[in-house]
Design a protein around this motif. Structure first.
Motif, mmCIF file in Angstrom:
data_model
loop_
_atom_site.group_PDB
_atom_site.id
_atom_site.type_symbol
_atom_site.label_atom_id
_atom_site.label_comp_id
_atom_site.label_asym_id
_atom_site.label_seq_id
_atom_site.Cartn_x
_atom_site.Cartn_y
_atom_site.Cartn_z
ATOM 1 N N UNK A 121 0.639 -1.244 0.009
ATOM 2 C CA UNK A 121 0.037 0.024 0.110
ATOM 3 C C UNK A 121 0.768 1.146 0.063
ATOM 4 N N UNK A 122 0.238 2.190 -0.993
ATOM 5 C CA UNK A 122 1.222 3.374 -1.007
ATOM 6 C C UNK A 122 0.431 4.664 -0.457
ATOM 7 N N UNK A 123 1.005 5.226 0.578
ATOM 8 C CA UNK A 123 0.348 6.265 1.338
ATOM 9 C C UNK A 123 0.899 7.862 0.755
ATOM 10 N N UNK A 124 0.103 8.665 0.482
ATOM 11 C CA UNK A 124 0.539 10.261 0.236
ATOM 12 C C UNK A 124 0.572 10.685 1.639
ATOM 13 N N UNK A 125 1.564 11.037 1.973
ATOM 14 C CA UNK A 125 1.758 11.699 3.364
ATOM 15 C C UNK A 125 2.284 13.249 3.129
ATOM 16 N N UNK A 126 1.090 14.119 3.395
ATOM 17 C CA UNK A 126 1.297 15.646 3.192
ATOM 18 C C UNK A 126 1.080 16.501 4.510
ATOM 19 N N UNK A 127 1.814 17.504 4.413
ATOM 20 C CA UNK A 127 1.735 18.478 5.547
ATOM 21 C C UNK A 127 0.347 18.970 5.544
ATOM 22 N N UNK A 128 -0.017 19.476 6.783
ATOM 23 C CA UNK A 128 -1.220 20.214 6.962
ATOM 24 C C UNK A 128 -0.759 21.343 7.909
ATOM 25 N N UNK A 129 -1.340 22.763 7.836
ATOM 26 C CA UNK A 129 -1.009 23.795 8.469
ATOM 27 C C UNK A 129 -2.466 24.126 9.554
ATOM 28 N N UNK A 130 -3.191 24.835 9.070
ATOM 29 C CA UNK A 130 -4.320 25.022 10.039
ATOM 30 C C UNK A 130 -5.703 24.684 9.430
ATOM 31 N N UNK A 131 -5.669 24.146 7.856
ATOM 32 C CA UNK A 131 -6.740 23.786 7.317
ATOM 33 C C UNK A 131 -7.478 22.522 7.752
ATOM 34 N N UNK A 132 -8.411 22.203 7.220
ATOM 35 C CA UNK A 132 -9.145 20.809 7.692
ATOM 36 C C UNK A 132 -8.795 19.494 6.541
ATOM 37 N N UNK A 133 -8.909 18.557 6.989
ATOM 38 C CA UNK A 133 -8.452 17.681 5.951
ATOM 39 C C UNK A 133 -9.571 17.579 4.454
ATOM 40 N N UNK A 134 -10.761 18.067 4.799
ATOM 41 C CA UNK A 134 -11.766 18.064 3.769
ATOM 42 C C UNK A 134 -11.420 19.337 2.697
ATOM 43 N N UNK A 135 -10.828 20.320 3.329
ATOM 44 C CA UNK A 135 -10.474 21.423 2.564
ATOM 45 C C UNK A 135 -9.294 21.038 1.720
ATOM 46 N N UNK A 136 -8.305 20.623 2.488
ATOM 47 C CA UNK A 136 -6.928 20.144 1.792
ATOM 48 C C UNK A 136 -7.130 19.058 0.809
ATOM 49 N N UNK A 137 -8.060 18.338 1.108
ATOM 50 C CA UNK A 137 -8.457 17.182 -0.049
ATOM 51 C C UNK A 137 -8.931 17.555 -1.259
ATOM 52 N N UNK A 138 -9.913 18.616 -1.041
ATOM 53 C CA UNK A 138 -10.642 19.301 -2.144
ATOM 54 C C UNK A 138 -9.638 19.955 -3.155
ATOM 55 N N UNK A 139 -8.689 20.703 -2.442
ATOM 56 C CA UNK A 139 -7.523 21.260 -3.006
ATOM 57 C C UNK A 139 -6.685 20.284 -3.721
ATOM 58 N N UNK A 140 -6.197 19.443 -3.265
ATOM 59 C CA UNK A 140 -5.418 18.387 -3.810
ATOM 60 C C UNK A 140 -6.108 17.727 -5.015
ATOM 61 N N UNK A 141 -7.437 17.421 -4.862
ATOM 62 C CA UNK A 141 -7.976 16.837 -5.976
ATOM 63 C C UNK A 141 -8.796 17.734 -6.908
#
Length: 195
Positions: A121-141
């Motif tokens: 299994x490959x995991x994309x491991x990304x930093x997060x500052x103050x945003x939510x996972x939902x917002x960060x995921x939307x931006x990523x996708x």
């Protein structure tokens, strides 16, 4: 409950791992079951019938199960990179090599993005500052938040999971062991907050 709902997510639920659900149920896509909430990764030791909160959780989880047996999409927040091993231990048996698994870690360099392989299994491991996972995921996708406003929680989860199927970015390869060496300290999320 119908037999069509017997799936990987409900299996995790029966094990007491699904916490604080924002959504848990069938989505708009036929045959798909989804979950948004937290997942317990390590339970606290229990004494007698005393119920204790889990020692370690992964927060802001978004995941879906399409075929009953596997989870092809998962996104969440981890306070420490070290907990990725627990994610793999608890959820890895439901993951597939072709799945999209995105983990936002609080204690990795904000300028770095990694691909960490554990087993198959490959995991994309990304930093997060103050945003939510939902917002960060939307931006990523590359999903527009305004486009999703018309959907309910199930519809939003479908849109994110569908968007993830098209996601194909790869990042700097990093072994789990190397990640442990370079990760930063675990932040106290309750520090500097008014009481």
């Amino acid at each position: 409950m119908t037999t069509t709902l017997a799936n990987a997510i409900l299996d995790l639920d029966e094990k007491g791992r699904l916490l604080n659900p924002v959504f848990k149920g069938e989505t708009k896509k036929a045959g798909r079951y989804g979950f948004r909430g937290d997942v317990a990764l390590k339970f606290a030791e229990q004494f007698a019938d005393e119920k204790r909160p889990p020692e370690i959780v992964t927060d802001q989880v978004m995941m879906v199960c399409d075929d009953g047996k596997t989870i092809p999409f998962f996104s969440s927040f981890l306070l420490s990179f070290e907990y990725l091993a627990l994610v793999h231990e608890v959820l890895g048996p439901y993951f597939v090599p072709t799945g999209k698994y995105i983990v936002f870690c609080d204690n990795i360099d904000l300028s770095k993005k990694y691909t960490v392989k554990l087993g198959e299994i490959s995991y994309c491991v990304l930093p997060i500052d103050e945003a939510t996972v939902y917002n960060e995921t939307l931006e990523l996708l590359y999903l527009e938040k305004n486009d999703l406003k018309k959907f309910d929680t199930a519809g939003k989860l479908d849109a994110v999971a569908n968007g993830a199927t098209k996601f194909s970015a790869t990042y700097t390869p990093l072994s789990y062991e190397e990640g442990l060496k370079i990760m930063g300290p675990i932040r106290d999320l309750g520090a500097n907050r008014p009481v």
